[in-house]
Scaffold this motif. Structure first.
Motif, PDB file in Angstrom:
ATOM      1  N   LEU A 163      -8.088   8.850  -7.121  1.00 43.78           N
ATOM      2  CA  LEU A 163      -7.363   8.418  -8.310  1.00 43.78           C
ATOM      3  C   LEU A 163      -5.976   9.052  -8.364  1.00 43.78           C
ATOM      4  O   LEU A 163      -5.772  10.153  -7.856  1.00 43.78           O
ATOM      5  CB  LEU A 163      -8.142   8.788  -9.574  1.00 43.78           C
ATOM      6  N   SER A 164      -5.055   8.356  -9.022  1.00 48.12           N
ATOM      7  CA  SER A 164      -3.702   8.889  -9.209  1.00 48.12           C
ATOM      8  C   SER A 164      -3.472   9.419 -10.615  1.00 48.12           C
ATOM      9  O   SER A 164      -2.715  10.369 -10.816  1.00 48.12           O
ATOM     10  CB  SER A 164      -2.655   7.813  -8.907  1.00 48.12           C
ATOM     11  N   ARG A 165      -4.096   8.804 -11.601  1.00 48.36           N
ATOM     12  CA  ARG A 165      -3.827   9.133 -12.997  1.00 48.36           C
ATOM     13  C   ARG A 165      -5.008   9.847 -13.649  1.00 48.36           C
ATOM     14  O   ARG A 165      -6.169   9.585 -13.346  1.00 48.36           O
ATOM     15  CB  ARG A 165      -3.509   7.862 -13.785  1.00 48.36           C
ATOM     16  N   ALA A 172       0.681  18.776  -2.853  1.00 50.03           N
ATOM     17  CA  ALA A 172       0.447  18.090  -1.578  1.00 50.03           C
ATOM     18  C   ALA A 172      -0.214  16.738  -1.806  1.00 50.03           C
ATOM     19  O   ALA A 172       0.116  15.757  -1.138  1.00 50.03           O
ATOM     20  CB  ALA A 172      -0.424  18.963  -0.674  1.00 50.03           C
ATOM     21  N   ALA A 173      -1.146  16.670  -2.765  1.00 53.01           N
ATOM     22  CA  ALA A 173      -1.826  15.407  -3.056  1.00 53.01           C
ATOM     23  C   ALA A 173      -0.839  14.391  -3.622  1.00 53.01           C
ATOM     24  O   ALA A 173      -0.880  13.202  -3.259  1.00 53.01           O
ATOM     25  CB  ALA A 173      -2.971  15.643  -4.034  1.00 53.01           C
ATOM     26  N   GLU A 174       0.033  14.825  -4.509  1.00 55.39           N
ATOM     27  CA  GLU A 174       1.017  13.907  -5.086  1.00 55.39           C
ATOM     28  C   GLU A 174       1.912  13.322  -3.997  1.00 55.39           C
ATOM     29  O   GLU A 174       2.164  12.113  -3.975  1.00 55.39           O
ATOM     30  CB  GLU A 174       1.868  14.645  -6.120  1.00 55.39           C
ATOM     31  N   ARG A 175       2.388  14.182  -3.112  1.00 56.88           N
ATOM     32  CA  ARG A 175       3.305  13.729  -2.074  1.00 56.88           C
ATOM     33  C   ARG A 175       2.614  12.830  -1.062  1.00 56.88           C
ATOM     34  O   ARG A 175       3.153  11.777  -0.669  1.00 56.88           O
ATOM     35  CB  ARG A 175       3.922  14.938  -1.365  1.00 56.88           C
ATOM     36  N   LEU A 176       1.422  13.219  -0.629  1.00 55.36           N
ATOM     37  CA  LEU A 176       0.722  12.432   0.378  1.00 55.36           C
ATOM     38  C   LEU A 176       0.278  11.084  -0.195  1.00 55.36           C
ATOM     39  O   LEU A 176       0.380  10.049   0.467  1.00 55.36           O
ATOM     40  CB  LEU A 176      -0.488  13.210   0.908  1.00 55.36           C
ATOM     41  N   MET A 177      -0.169  11.099  -1.455  1.00 56.38           N
ATOM     42  CA  MET A 177      -0.600   9.856  -2.083  1.00 56.38           C
ATOM     43  C   MET A 177       0.595   8.910  -2.268  1.00 56.38           C
ATOM     44  O   MET A 177       0.482   7.698  -2.069  1.00 56.38           O
ATOM     45  CB  MET A 177      -1.280  10.154  -3.417  1.00 56.38           C
ATOM     46  N   ALA A 178       1.728   9.461  -2.662  1.00 55.99           N
ATOM     47  CA  ALA A 178       2.933   8.642  -2.812  1.00 55.99           C
ATOM     48  C   ALA A 178       3.346   8.034  -1.473  1.00 55.99           C
ATOM     49  O   ALA A 178       3.731   6.857  -1.403  1.00 55.99           O
ATOM     50  CB  ALA A 178       4.070   9.484  -3.380  1.00 55.99           C
ATOM     51  N   PHE A 179       3.254   8.821  -0.425  1.00 53.67           N
ATOM     52  CA  PHE A 179       3.592   8.331   0.924  1.00 53.67           C
ATOM     53  C   PHE A 179       2.665   7.196   1.334  1.00 53.67           C
ATOM     54  O   PHE A 179       3.120   6.142   1.806  1.00 53.67           O
ATOM     55  CB  PHE A 179       3.509   9.480   1.927  1.00 53.67           C
ATOM     56  N   TYR A 180       1.356   7.380   1.129  1.00 62.57           N
ATOM     57  CA  TYR A 180       0.390   6.347   1.502  1.00 62.57           C
ATOM     58  C   TYR A 180       0.597   5.073   0.680  1.00 62.57           C
ATOM     59  O   TYR A 180       0.424   3.963   1.177  1.00 62.57           O
ATOM     60  CB  TYR A 180      -1.037   6.861   1.319  1.00 62.57           C
ATOM     61  N   ASN A 181       0.963   5.225  -0.587  1.00 66.08           N
ATOM     62  CA  ASN A 181       1.210   4.044  -1.418  1.00 66.08           C
ATOM     63  C   ASN A 181       2.459   3.296  -0.957  1.00 66.08           C
ATOM     64  O   ASN A 181       2.494   2.066  -0.981  1.00 66.08           O
ATOM     65  CB  ASN A 181       1.321   4.436  -2.886  1.00 66.08           C
ATOM     66  N   LYS A 183       3.530   3.111   2.041  1.00 65.48           N
ATOM     67  CA  LYS A 183       3.175   2.449   3.295  1.00 65.48           C
ATOM     68  C   LYS A 183       2.156   1.339   3.099  1.00 65.48           C
ATOM     69  O   LYS A 183       1.928   0.549   4.027  1.00 65.48           O
ATOM     70  CB  LYS A 183       2.618   3.496   4.286  1.00 65.48           C
ATOM     71  N   GLY A 184       1.539   1.279   1.925  1.00 70.01           N
ATOM     72  CA  GLY A 184       0.521   0.265   1.685  1.00 70.01           C
ATOM     73  C   GLY A 184      -0.855   0.660   2.154  1.00 70.01           C
ATOM     74  O   GLY A 184      -1.806  -0.131   2.061  1.00 70.01           O
ATOM     75  N   VAL A 185      -0.997   1.872   2.680  1.00 64.50           N
ATOM     76  CA  VAL A 185      -2.312   2.350   3.103  1.00 64.50           C
ATOM     77  C   VAL A 185      -3.204   2.546   1.884  1.00 64.50           C
ATOM     78  O   VAL A 185      -4.392   2.205   1.894  1.00 64.50           O
ATOM     79  CB  VAL A 185      -2.176   3.669   3.899  1.00 64.50           C
ATOM     80  N   PHE A 186      -2.631   3.131   0.815  1.00 61.46           N
ATOM     81  CA  PHE A 186      -3.304   3.243  -0.482  1.00 61.46           C
ATOM     82  C   PHE A 186      -2.670   2.232  -1.433  1.00 61.46           C
ATOM     83  O   PHE A 186      -1.514   1.826  -1.257  1.00 61.46           O
ATOM     84  CB  PHE A 186      -3.127   4.629  -1.093  1.00 61.46           C
ATOM     85  N   SER A 187      -3.425   1.849  -2.444  1.00 60.04           N
ATOM     86  CA  SER A 187      -2.874   1.060  -3.549  1.00 60.04           C
ATOM     87  C   SER A 187      -3.571   1.543  -4.814  1.00 60.04           C
ATOM     88  O   SER A 187      -4.378   0.836  -5.410  1.00 60.04           O
ATOM     89  CB  SER A 187      -3.123  -0.438  -3.322  1.00 60.04           C
ATOM     90  N   ASN A 188      -3.271   2.775  -5.197  1.00 56.59           N
ATOM     91  CA  ASN A 188      -4.010   3.397  -6.314  1.00 56.59           C
ATOM     92  C   ASN A 188      -3.094   4.071  -7.333  1.00 56.59           C
ATOM     93  O   ASN A 188      -3.523   4.969  -8.058  1.00 56.59           O
ATOM     94  CB  ASN A 188      -5.014   4.414  -5.772  1.00 56.59           C
ATOM     95  N   GLN A 189      -1.844   3.637  -7.410  1.00 61.09           N
ATOM     96  CA  GLN A 189      -0.902   4.288  -8.309  1.00 61.09           C
ATOM     97  C   GLN A 189      -1.313   4.193  -9.776  1.00 61.09           C
ATOM     98  O   GLN A 189      -0.944   5.047 -10.577  1.00 61.09           O
ATOM     99  CB  GLN A 189       0.501   3.692  -8.121  1.00 61.09           C
ATOM    100  N   ALA A 190      -2.067   3.158 -10.127  1.00 64.68           N
ATOM    101  CA  ALA A 190      -2.494   2.983 -11.522  1.00 64.68           C
ATOM    102  C   ALA A 190      -3.968   3.295 -11.722  1.00 64.68           C
ATOM    103  O   ALA A 190      -4.498   3.139 -12.823  1.00 64.68           O
ATOM    104  CB  ALA A 190      -2.206   1.555 -11.982  1.00 64.68           C
TER     105      ALA A 190
END
Length: 224
Positions: A163-165, A172-181, A183-190
């Motif tokens: 989860l993002s929210r 580190a989680a914020e940065r890595l999750m933002a990077f993956y989003n 790139k389209g690897v993750f789609s969990n910003q909301a």
């Protein structure tokens, strides 16, 4: 053997990242490092979830390398095991790892209706799948609708997602999750726990969602 991916399916970065090379590093990078140090969602907690929920007729969706299936405690020594994934590399890696169970293999996209020649299963796992699917939680939760025909009435659906929210994330989680989003690897910003609970409650009478770091472990029973 699984059929080749269509052109449209290849455009899904969330699954396309899994190649032979990345899968060779998956256990070390994701299960060994990221889960513990970045996501703060320990691999042992997810394995404990498998031990608690898995049945002797189990379908795993989004199979990764098959690490959990290789280590979890099935109720019997010869379970019926199914593997379902869009990515043929993941299917191959997982099936080889748990070859002793002679797994059924199915290549399918959970965002589309699933038509496979399989009788229903007693348990279905969706581990680290939802955060890789495109769209908001309400959109990608259609995956639950598509797997319900594969679940016995008394069966259980369980898994984990990031989860993002509304969760505590390390820098580190914020940065890595933002990077993956990006790139389209993750789609969990909301994605948050409430939207996950709502998606499950619309489809199941009994649900449980527990948070570990920025990971949500969920269990759902009694399909409506």
């Amino acid at each position: 053997m699984p059929e080749a991916l269509s052109t449209a399916d290849r455009s899904h970065p969330g699954q396309a990242i899994y190649t032979r090379t990345t899968l060779a590093l998956y256990d070390l990078v994701v299960l060994g490092i990221s889960n513990t140090l970045v996501w703060r969602c320990p691999t042992r907690e997810i394995l404990r979830l498998y031990d608690h929920c898995v049945t002797d007729e189990h379908l795993d969706i989004g199979v990764g390398t098959g690490w959990y299936l290789d280590r979890c405690r099935f109720p019997s020594s010869r379970p019926r095991l199914g593997l379902l994934d869009l990515n043929p590399h993941s299917l191959r890696a997982a099936s080889q790892r748990v070859a002793r169970y002679r797994p059924e293999q199915y290549q399918a996209d959970v965002l589309r209706p699933i038509a496979i020649p399989a009788r229903p299963f007693g348990s279905i796992a969706m581990t680290y799948l939802l955060h890789c699917l495109p769209g908001a939680m309400a959109e990608k939760a259609v995956a639950f609708d598509h797997i319900l025909p594969l679940l016995r009435p008394e069966g259980v659906v369980f898994g984990a997602t990031l989860l993002s929210r509304g969760v505590r994330r390390t820098r580190a989680a914020e940065r890595l999750m933002a990077f993956y989003n990006r790139k389209g690897v993750f789609s969990n910003q909301a994605d948050d726990a409430e939207s996950l609970r709502e998606a499950l409650q619309r489809r199941f009478s009994e649900i449980d969602v527990r948070i570990f770091g920025c990971g949500a472990l969920f269990v759902a029973r009694k399909p409506q």
